[in-house]
Design a protein around this motif. Sequence first.
Motif, PDB file in Angstrom:
ATOM      1  N   LEU A  25      39.486  52.557  33.450  1.00 25.67           N
ATOM      2  CA  LEU A  25      38.658  52.776  34.704  1.00 25.67           C
ATOM      3  C   LEU A  25      38.545  54.087  34.996  1.00 25.67           C
ATOM      4  N   TRP A 174      39.812  41.820  36.833  1.00 23.87           N
ATOM      5  CA  TRP A 174      39.036  43.045  37.125  1.00 23.87           C
ATOM      6  C   TRP A 174      38.315  43.220  38.409  1.00 23.87           C
ATOM      7  N   GLU A 175      38.091  42.053  38.856  1.00 23.54           N
ATOM      8  CA  GLU A 175      37.082  41.833  40.300  1.00 23.54           C
ATOM      9  C   GLU A 175      37.636  42.809  41.550  1.00 23.54           C
ATOM     10  N   CYS A 178      38.270  46.413  40.863  1.00 21.27           N
ATOM     11  CA  CYS A 178      37.061  47.422  40.717  1.00 21.27           C
ATOM     12  C   CYS A 178      36.514  47.457  42.147  1.00 21.27           C
ATOM     13  N   LEU A 183      34.176  50.602  41.596  1.00 22.35           N
ATOM     14  CA  LEU A 183      33.775  50.688  40.305  1.00 22.35           C
ATOM     15  C   LEU A 183      32.982  49.451  39.841  1.00 22.35           C
ATOM     16  N   VAL A 185      32.700  46.502  36.908  1.00 20.49           N
ATOM     17  CA  VAL A 185      33.677  45.589  36.448  1.00 20.49           C
ATOM     18  C   VAL A 185      33.272  46.099  34.725  1.00 20.49           C
ATOM     19  N   PRO A 186      34.440  46.465  33.765  1.00 21.74           N
ATOM     20  CA  PRO A 186      34.172  46.709  32.487  1.00 21.74           C
ATOM     21  C   PRO A 186      33.731  45.309  31.866  1.00 21.74           C
TER      22      PRO A 186
END
Length: 207
Positions: A25, A174-175, A178, A183, A185-186
């Motif tokens: 991130l 991730w959720e 992030c 940011l 989510v990748p």
Amino acid sequence: MPLHVIGVGLGRTGTYSLRIALETLGFGPCFHMEEVARNLPVQLPLWNDVMDGKPDWPTIYAGYESAVDWPTACFYRELNAAYPDARFILGVRDPRSWAESFGETIHKITFDADDPPERFREWLAMVRRVILRSGIPADADKDALAAAFVAHNDAVKAAIPADRLLVYAVKDGWEPLCAFLGLPVPKEPFPRTNNREEFWDLIKSLS
């Protein structure tokens, strides 16, 4: 360079996965206990000074944008004072599951190692001090370990302002991480690493 994100979950709460996630991130490099073990001549005296009440956070974390795992997690109050703009992440999991994982990995190498390599003896002595300072007895059974884990988590939640603290389980991916960091989510999968077998592989690579 100040720390932007500080992980204060104890070891075996997915700290290695969180380290990789934070670096993905953009909060890298991320400081982890591995950094201490791989750079003992520099890092060990610094952390022994911390344990003696003489921290030099700018030197310890020079070049790092985030930190996770022990020994960082032991000093959440001091780091909250030193980095008032940082965000904190408290890694959590089921206390009994944590106790079993910790008991079969970190506790075993720290308190049960019969004859560790000589170059790691001072490091393990520092690790023992950190673990004891975290409220975890050397001879604790699984119930006592689980209780110490809960006590640490409760203390963190009491010490860190709620708007700067994410209570987080890495299994949630991730959720929530992030969202907390603001940011996107990748696209890549969330990192999943350092299970018990990988832990011992890592220890062997340090020897």
